[in-house]
Design a protein around this motif. Structure first.
Motif, PDB file in Angstrom:
ATOM      1  N   THR A   1       0.842  -1.183   0.000  1.00 34.74           N
ATOM      2  CA  THR A   1       0.000   0.000   0.000  1.00 34.74           C
ATOM      3  C   THR A   1       0.881   1.238   0.000  1.00 34.74           C
ATOM      4  N   LEU A   2       0.448   2.254  -0.702  1.00 33.27           N
ATOM      5  CA  LEU A   2       1.197   3.503  -0.705  1.00 33.27           C
ATOM      6  C   LEU A   2       1.344   4.021   0.711  1.00 33.27           C
ATOM      7  N   GLY A  30      -5.198  -2.017  -6.037  1.00 28.93           N
ATOM      8  CA  GLY A  30      -4.655  -3.078  -6.871  1.00 28.93           C
ATOM      9  C   GLY A  30      -3.155  -2.909  -7.046  1.00 28.93           C
ATOM     10  N   LEU A  31      -2.524  -2.198  -6.116  1.00 25.66           N
ATOM     11  CA  LEU A  31      -1.101  -1.888  -6.279  1.00 25.66           C
ATOM     12  C   LEU A  31      -0.168  -2.929  -5.689  1.00 25.66           C
ATOM     13  N   ASP A  32      -0.691  -3.809  -4.836  1.00 24.34           N
ATOM     14  CA  ASP A  32       0.145  -4.800  -4.158  1.00 24.34           C
ATOM     15  C   ASP A  32       1.353  -4.113  -3.527  1.00 24.34           C
ATOM     16  N   LYS A  33       2.546  -4.521  -3.892  1.00 22.20           N
ATOM     17  CA  LYS A  33       3.741  -3.960  -3.274  1.00 22.20           C
ATOM     18  C   LYS A  33       4.444  -2.962  -4.191  1.00 22.20           C
ATOM     19  N   GLU A  69      -5.229   1.964  -8.697  1.00 21.87           N
ATOM     20  CA  GLU A  69      -4.926   0.894  -9.656  1.00 21.87           C
ATOM     21  C   GLU A  69      -3.704   1.281 -10.467  1.00 21.87           C
ATOM     22  N   TYR A  70      -3.013   0.289 -10.980  1.00 16.48           N
ATOM     23  CA  TYR A  70      -1.919   0.522 -11.919  1.00 16.48           C
ATOM     24  C   TYR A  70      -2.351  -0.085 -13.233  1.00 16.48           C
TER      25      TYR A  70
END
Length: 154
Positions: A1-2, A30-33, A69-70
């Motif tokens: 997470t950011l 949806g960024l995971d790491k 999301e990315y």
């Protein structure tokens, strides 16, 4: 997470915001790491903070969703509420007087080379869609300008 350096990650921030405001908040990342340059992470954290502050001050909403999301080498940040909405052109013209916080969000988005789209109509809520170039080469272009005299205000 950011995360904002060593501060609370966005997921913790939005959860605490929801508890304090009593506004239901759905958070999806949806960024995971995925790690982005610190200035981008900081900008995204501050953009989400300002957007949620706007919801609390102006929207009269009871539900908000925040999505990270990315996609296609872009970081997509969407903040959507079910509040009262507004006329976007009129509000942008009055933004300084009203203190809608949109000018601050717009400036933060621009500093990281992003684009802000505001979708709103009276009675139908507001959606902020922020697209920030997140490929390594795109971010190098953005941050190559970071230390120029103009950026430093000289």
């Amino acid at each position: 997470t950011l995360s904002l350096h060593d501060a609370l990650p966005i997921s913790n921030y939005v959860e605490k915001w929801s508890d304090r405001s009593s506004i239901s908040l759905d958070f999806h990342s949806g960024l995971d790491k995925l790690r982005l340059p610190a200035p981008v992470e900081t900008a995204v954290f501050r953009i989400v903070q300002e957007a949620l502050t706007n919801v609390l001050k102006h929207a009269q909403a009871n539900r908000v969703s925040v999505m990270l999301e990315y996609r296609n080498e872009e970081l997509l940040v969407i903040v959507e509420d079910n509040g009262r909405g507004f006329q976007t052109e009129a509000s942008l013209a009055e933004k300084e007087r009203d203190g809608l916080g949109l000018i601050g969000i717009r400036e933060r988005v621009a500093l990281v080379g992003g684009k802000l789209n505001i979708e709103s109509e009276p009675g139908s809520g507001t959606t902020l869609v922020i697209r920030i170039p997140a490929s390594a080469s795109a971010q190098q272009k953005v941050f190559a300008h970071e230390l120029t005299p103009h950026f430093l205000g000289r």
